[in-house]
Design a protein around this motif. Structure first.
Motif, PDB file in Angstrom:
ATOM      1  N   ALA A  68       0.834  -1.197   0.000  1.00  0.00           N
ATOM      2  CA  ALA A  68       0.000   0.000   0.000  1.00  0.00           C
ATOM      3  C   ALA A  68       0.867   1.245   0.000  1.00  0.00           C
ATOM      4  CB  ALA A  68      -0.926   0.001   1.212  1.00  0.00           C
ATOM      5  N   LYS A  69       0.318   2.321  -0.548  1.00  0.00           N
ATOM      6  CA  LYS A  69       0.977   3.624  -0.482  1.00  0.00           C
ATOM      7  C   LYS A  69       0.241   4.455   0.560  1.00  0.00           C
ATOM      8  CE  LYS A  69       3.001   3.934  -5.081  1.00  0.00           C
ATOM      9  NZ  LYS A  69       4.366   3.859  -4.548  1.00  0.00           N
ATOM     10  N   VAL A  70       0.954   4.868   1.596  1.00  0.00           N
ATOM     11  CA  VAL A  70       0.328   5.612   2.682  1.00  0.00           C
ATOM     12  C   VAL A  70       1.124   6.872   2.956  1.00  0.00           C
ATOM     13  CG1 VAL A  70      -0.637   3.565   3.766  1.00  0.00           C
ATOM     14  CG2 VAL A  70       1.630   4.337   4.437  1.00  0.00           C
TER      15      VAL A  70
ATOM     16  N   ASN B 136      -5.985   1.323   0.897  1.00  0.00           N
ATOM     17  CA  ASN B 136      -4.937   2.008   0.132  1.00  0.00           C
ATOM     18  C   ASN B 136      -4.037   1.050  -0.650  1.00  0.00           C
ATOM     19  OD1 ASN B 136      -5.699   4.583   1.292  1.00  0.00           O
ATOM     20  ND2 ASN B 136      -4.635   3.933   3.152  1.00  0.00           N
TER      21      ASN B 136
END
Length: 372
Positions: A51-53, A123
């Motif tokens: 995921a990109k957070v 995400n």
């Protein structure tokens, strides 16, 4: 006294030293779950997510007890309520970064649909599933429902996949259950326990209706199934209560009936449309009931009707008490929220309300609940 006792035993012999028989109690062996496990385990998968957070520097030490929750998830309130440390003040935001997480899931159809938790795939930029046989499959997110913490995935590769059925009925408190999942990355882990309680509200939202189980559930079990002894899914494991972050025998699973309803909508629409009434409500206590002339302390008292909302358009106002929806009595504010949510937006309903010491019937058009 010791001598008397010795003499009594010597006189009457071993015949007196018999095990106590408890009349009316059946002596049964603990069940073996091996056959059920053989049938259902191939349908359970490990879910790996990239995921990109965007995270602040101090978000590394979030509260223990509920694994993998994204920042701001409503279940954080549950941890704080039971004495966990808060998240701390938010620092300046950093650039997006890649985050790897894992959870569990299970096939619900032969063509590759998989159920897991929303917080497992939140995400997600990339999702991989690892089957019980060790095969890695890429998958995409079909839809998510943050309000129930459910998500539906679909395997990209066509095939005939082993799948399990959702139970049509509720388990009874005290019945045996099995949790299968991927705790700490240990895929295919099976634990057993019982249904400890039903209808648990842990403060994550208005639709809380969790099964409580005592089968060992740990980080990584999120999104995995809880089975009954028939091999049917009775719940989806979603949270634990734990001061340490590890299993203490208190886990929560989303009931199969909720899963069935949400999955059907996610498969068809990619999202869940719920009915909306547009009021702030509060419980009817005994004191409130006495003050407004109600015989029983039941129903939902309107504290405020949202301007131009569905309730306001129907003429509902502050001080009205909603007693029934389409003739079905409402026990409390929580039940009203759940009942209205089951209606499709635009549906016509009749509300029974208490106003000025009298019951009245009001026609009401259900609104659409805003997105989470």
């Amino acid at each position: 006294m010791a001598g008397l006792a010795d003499n009594f035993l010597n006189t009457h012999g071993a015949a007196n030293a018999q095990p106590i028989q408890l009349s009316g109690l059946q002596q049964t062996q603990l069940p073996s779950f091996a056959d059920v496990v053989d049938r259902v385990k191939p349908a359970v998968v490990s879910v790996r997510v990239k995921a990109k957070v965007v995270a602040s520097a101090d978000e590394q030490g979030g509260p223990a007890g509920i694994e993998g929750l994204p920042p701001g998830h409503p279940l954080e309130r549950f941890l704080r309520r039971f004495g966990e440390e808060g998240m701390g003040p938010r620092g300046p935001q950093q650039q997006p970064r890649a985050q790897l997480s894992q959870g569990s899931g299970f096939f619900v159809s032969q063509d590759g649909y998989v159920v897991t938790n929303n917080h497992v795939v939140a995400n997600a930029a990339e999702v991989q599933l690892v089957t019980d046989s060790g095969k890695t499959l890429s998958a995409k997110v079909i839809g998510t429902d943050p309000r129930t913490d459910l998500a539906l995935l679909k395997v990209n590769e066509s095939g005939n996949y082993p799948f399990v059925q959702l139970a049509s009925g509720k388990p009874r408190t005290g019945e045996w259950v099995l949790a299968v999942g991927n705790p700490f990355g240990l895929g295919g882990t099976v634990t057993a326990g019982i249904v400890s309680a039903q209808g648990r509200d842990i403060g994550s939202g208005p639709y809380d209706d969790f099964l409580q189980i005592d089968a060992a559930v740990n980080r990584g079990n999120s999104g995995g199934p809880t089975f009954n002894q028939k091999g049917e899914v009775v719940g989806v494991n979603t949270a634990i209560y734990s001061p340490s972050g590890g299993n203490v025998g208190i886990a929560f699973a989303i009931p199969a009936a909720t899963v069935q309803s949400v999955v059907e909508q996610l498969k068809e629409h990619g999202s869940v449309a719920r009915g909306f009434i547009g009021v702030q409500i509060q419980p009817v206590t005994a004191e409130v009931a006495d003050a407004i002339g109600l015989k029983d302390a039941k129903g939902a008292l309107i504290a405020e009707a949202q301007a131009n909302g569905p309730a306001a358009k129907a003429g509902l106002k502050r001080g009205d008490t909603i007693l029934a929806v389409n003739g079905e009595k409402i026990a409390d504010a929580r039940e009203l929220s759940r009942k209205i949510a089951t209606f499709a937006p635009g549906a016509k309903t009749n509300l029974t309300i208490w106003r000025d010491g009298k019951e009245r019937e009001v026609s009401f058009e259900v609104g659409r609940q805003p997105a989470a």
